[in-house]
Write an enzyme that holds these catalytic residues in place. Structure first.
Site, PDB file in Angstrom:
ATOM      1  N   ASN A  10      22.964  20.807 -35.649  1.00  0.00           N
ATOM      2  CA  ASN A  10      23.119  19.704 -34.696  1.00  0.00           C
ATOM      3  C   ASN A  10      21.798  19.596 -33.947  1.00  0.00           C
ATOM      4  O   ASN A  10      21.508  20.415 -33.079  1.00  0.00           O
ATOM      5  CB  ASN A  10      24.283  20.001 -33.739  1.00  0.00           C
ATOM      6  CG  ASN A  10      24.413  18.949 -32.649  1.00  0.00           C
ATOM      7  OD1 ASN A  10      23.724  17.927 -32.663  1.00  0.00           O
ATOM      8  ND2 ASN A  10      25.304  19.193 -31.690  1.00  0.00           N
ATOM      9  N   TRP A  11      21.029  18.597 -34.319  1.00  0.00           N
ATOM     10  CA  TRP A  11      19.693  18.455 -33.734  1.00  0.00           C
ATOM     11  C   TRP A  11      19.760  17.942 -32.297  1.00  0.00           C
ATOM     12  O   TRP A  11      18.748  17.919 -31.602  1.00  0.00           O
ATOM     13  CB  TRP A  11      18.838  17.501 -34.579  1.00  0.00           C
ATOM     14  CG  TRP A  11      18.452  18.026 -35.933  1.00  0.00           C
ATOM     15  CD1 TRP A  11      18.932  19.146 -36.561  1.00  0.00           C
ATOM     16  CD2 TRP A  11      17.486  17.450 -36.832  1.00  0.00           C
ATOM     17  NE1 TRP A  11      18.330  19.298 -37.782  1.00  0.00           N
ATOM     18  CE2 TRP A  11      17.434  18.268 -37.971  1.00  0.00           C
ATOM     19  CE3 TRP A  11      16.670  16.310 -36.777  1.00  0.00           C
ATOM     20  CZ2 TRP A  11      16.591  17.985 -39.055  1.00  0.00           C
ATOM     21  CZ3 TRP A  11      15.835  16.040 -37.849  1.00  0.00           C
ATOM     22  CH2 TRP A  11      15.797  16.873 -38.975  1.00  0.00           C
ATOM     23  N   LYS A  12      20.936  17.479 -31.883  1.00  0.00           N
ATOM     24  CA  LYS A  12      21.109  16.909 -30.536  1.00  0.00           C
ATOM     25  C   LYS A  12      20.044  15.830 -30.306  1.00  0.00           C
ATOM     26  O   LYS A  12      19.648  15.160 -31.252  1.00  0.00           O
ATOM     27  CB  LYS A  12      21.098  18.023 -29.481  1.00  0.00           C
ATOM     28  CG  LYS A  12      22.132  19.107 -29.823  1.00  0.00           C
ATOM     29  CD  LYS A  12      22.427  20.056 -28.708  1.00  0.00           C
ATOM     30  CE  LYS A  12      23.504  21.045 -29.169  1.00  0.00           C
ATOM     31  NZ  LYS A  12      23.919  21.971 -28.127  1.00  0.00           N
ATOM     32  N   HIS A  95      31.869  16.571 -29.496  1.00  0.00           N
ATOM     33  CA  HIS A  95      31.040  17.674 -29.003  1.00  0.00           C
ATOM     34  C   HIS A  95      31.232  17.807 -27.493  1.00  0.00           C
ATOM     35  O   HIS A  95      31.414  16.801 -26.799  1.00  0.00           O
ATOM     36  CB  HIS A  95      29.561  17.431 -29.337  1.00  0.00           C
ATOM     37  CG  HIS A  95      28.726  18.646 -29.127  1.00  0.00           C
ATOM     38  ND1 HIS A  95      28.299  19.031 -27.879  1.00  0.00           N
ATOM     39  CD2 HIS A  95      28.277  19.588 -29.994  1.00  0.00           C
ATOM     40  CE1 HIS A  95      27.616  20.163 -27.996  1.00  0.00           C
ATOM     41  NE2 HIS A  95      27.586  20.522 -29.265  1.00  0.00           N
ATOM     42  N   GLU A  97      29.224  18.210 -25.207  1.00  0.00           N
ATOM     43  CA  GLU A  97      28.256  17.427 -24.418  1.00  0.00           C
ATOM     44  C   GLU A  97      28.711  15.978 -24.293  1.00  0.00           C
ATOM     45  O   GLU A  97      28.518  15.342 -23.256  1.00  0.00           O
ATOM     46  CB  GLU A  97      26.866  17.545 -25.065  1.00  0.00           C
ATOM     47  CG  GLU A  97      26.275  18.933 -24.832  1.00  0.00           C
ATOM     48  CD  GLU A  97      25.363  19.445 -25.933  1.00  0.00           C
ATOM     49  OE1 GLU A  97      24.879  18.646 -26.755  1.00  0.00           O
ATOM     50  OE2 GLU A  97      25.128  20.672 -25.966  1.00  0.00           O
ATOM     51  N   GLU A 167      33.485  25.679 -30.577  1.00  0.00           N
ATOM     52  CA  GLU A 167      32.275  25.955 -29.803  1.00  0.00           C
ATOM     53  C   GLU A 167      32.638  26.261 -28.351  1.00  0.00           C
ATOM     54  O   GLU A 167      32.849  25.335 -27.558  1.00  0.00           O
ATOM     55  CB  GLU A 167      31.350  24.732 -29.827  1.00  0.00           C
ATOM     56  CG  GLU A 167      30.877  24.341 -31.208  1.00  0.00           C
ATOM     57  CD  GLU A 167      29.560  23.578 -31.156  1.00  0.00           C
ATOM     58  OE1 GLU A 167      28.608  24.035 -31.785  1.00  0.00           O
ATOM     59  OE2 GLU A 167      29.479  22.550 -30.462  1.00  0.00           O
ATOM     60  N   GLY A 173      23.823  27.002 -26.174  1.00  0.00           N
ATOM     61  CA  GLY A 173      22.474  26.938 -25.615  1.00  0.00           C
ATOM     62  C   GLY A 173      22.189  28.015 -24.584  1.00  0.00           C
ATOM     63  O   GLY A 173      21.198  27.947 -23.867  1.00  0.00           O
ATOM     64  N   SER A 213      25.021  29.449 -29.952  1.00  0.00           N
ATOM     65  CA  SER A 213      23.971  30.470 -30.073  1.00  0.00           C
ATOM     66  C   SER A 213      23.993  31.220 -31.401  1.00  0.00           C
ATOM     67  O   SER A 213      23.696  32.412 -31.453  1.00  0.00           O
ATOM     68  CB  SER A 213      24.026  31.440 -28.882  1.00  0.00           C
ATOM     69  OG  SER A 213      23.850  30.725 -27.660  1.00  0.00           O
ATOM     70  N   GLY A 234      22.857  24.659 -32.996  1.00  0.00           N
ATOM     71  CA  GLY A 234      22.009  23.802 -32.172  1.00  0.00           C
ATOM     72  C   GLY A 234      20.561  24.224 -32.270  1.00  0.00           C
ATOM     73  O   GLY A 234      19.865  23.933 -33.247  1.00  0.00           O
ATOM     74  N   GLY A 235      20.088  24.952 -31.261  1.00  0.00           N
ATOM     75  CA  GLY A 235      18.680  25.328 -31.147  1.00  0.00           C
ATOM     76  C   GLY A 235      18.048  25.861 -32.422  1.00  0.00           C
ATOM     77  O   GLY A 235      16.951  25.442 -32.804  1.00  0.00           O
TER      78      GLY A 235
HETATM   79  P1  13P Z   1      23.239  26.255 -29.702  1.00  0.00           P
HETATM   80  O1  13P Z   1      23.245  26.767 -31.122  1.00  0.00           O
HETATM   81  O2  13P Z   1      21.890  25.792 -29.257  1.00  0.00           O
HETATM   82  O3  13P Z   1      23.906  27.208 -28.771  1.00  0.00           O
HETATM   83  O4  13P Z   1      24.138  24.925 -29.708  1.00  0.00           O
HETATM   84  C1  13P Z   1      25.387  24.969 -30.261  1.00  0.00           C
HETATM   85  C2  13P Z   1      25.900  23.583 -30.392  1.00  0.00           C
HETATM   86  O5  13P Z   1      26.227  22.944 -29.400  1.00  0.00           O
HETATM   87  C3  13P Z   1      25.965  22.999 -31.724  1.00  0.00           C
HETATM   88  O6  13P Z   1      26.687  21.821 -31.714  1.00  0.00           O
END
Ligand code: 13P
Length: 249
Positions: A10-12, A95, A97, A167, A173, A213, A234-235
């Site tokens: 997920n590149w956000k 998600h 967010e 999640e 994050g 994470s 994510g990251g």
């Molecule tokens: P991180 O891997 O950066 O914790 O993010 C997880 C996430 O929200 C994937 O959708």
């Protein structure tokens, strides 16, 4: 039949179209795998370029959102048929967010899930508890509520094809991964919830990811759990580490 693992990045809200091409070209050779489905969930504006940049590989492209109407006066939104036409196969829905910052509620997410499935997209439906909810001991009640609300009117056959991502919000994050036991416990609980709502075969078929994470160092242990079928990352999906996560064995 054993479920196939699925690892989605997920590149956000990261990567301009030109940066996205560079990242895709860097990652493509690292994520080659015969055993794992690999998805890049990219910002909408990157979709066309990334679809082009994954041609000839097994990587699929996903979107991070969609709207639940097919077309019309919804300024700024993107419809499922547009995603399909652009070559998108998966779409992240719900998600945390989007739930938190954009006030997407379960009634809306249910419409989005149904629209995605109707269009032939595979939803990656996200759920997860806050730290407060975990400390109050209501994690599984909350997750079951989310799953049940988001899947109202969705058939067993459709559920068997979708991906659910667990999640925990406190692990996103933060560098604070859920323990393997915590992640497995909730993923198992989600599968039990699907079995109650539908049947055992549907529960066995649905793929459940862990997200929060995930990195090259913890993926192997997480993905070895019986109810964890991969990760939503994510990251670490923006770096070469993503290749390690895909080739976690
Ligand atoms: P991180 O891997 O950066 O914790 O993010 C997880 C996430 O929200 C994937 O959708």
């Amino acid at each position: 039949m054993a479920r196939r693992k699925i690892v989605a990045g997920n590149w956000k809200m990261n990567m301009t179209p030109s940066e996205a091409v560079k990242l895709t070209e860097e990652l493509n050779p690292l994520v080659a795998s015969d055993d794992v489905d690999v998805v890049y969930c990219v910002p909408a504006i990157d979709i066309t370029t990334v679809v082009e940049a994954v041609k000839g590989t097994k990587v699929a492209v996903g979107a991070q959102n969609l709207y639940f109407e097919d077309k019309g006066a919804y300024t700024g939104e993107i419809a499922a048929p547009m995603l399909v036409d652009a070559g998108v196969k998966y779409v992240i829905i719900g998600h945390s967010e989007r739930r938190e910052y954009f006030k997407e509620d379960d009634a809306m997410l249910n419409k989005k899930v149904k629209k995605a499935l109707e269009a032939g997209l595979i939803p990656i439906l996200c759920c997860g508890e806050s730290l407060e909810q975990r400390e109050m001991g209501v994690t599984m009640d909350w997750i079951r509520f989310q799953i049940k609300s988001d899947l109202v009117g969705v058939t067993a056959e459709q559920v068997a094809s979708l991906v659910i991502a667990y999640e925990p919000i406190w692990a996103i994050g933060t560098g604070k991964t859920a323990t393997t036991e915590q992640a497995q416990e909730v993923c198992k609980g989600i599968r039990e919830c699907i079995a109650e709502m539908y049947d055992q075969a549907t529960a066995e078929a649905v793929r459940i990811q862990y997200g929060g994470s995930v990195n090259g160092g913890n993926a192997a242990e997480l993905f070895a759990q019986p109810d964890i079928d991969g990760g939503l990352v994510g990251g670490a999906s923006l770096k070469a580490d993503f290749g390690k996560i895909v080739n976690y064995k």
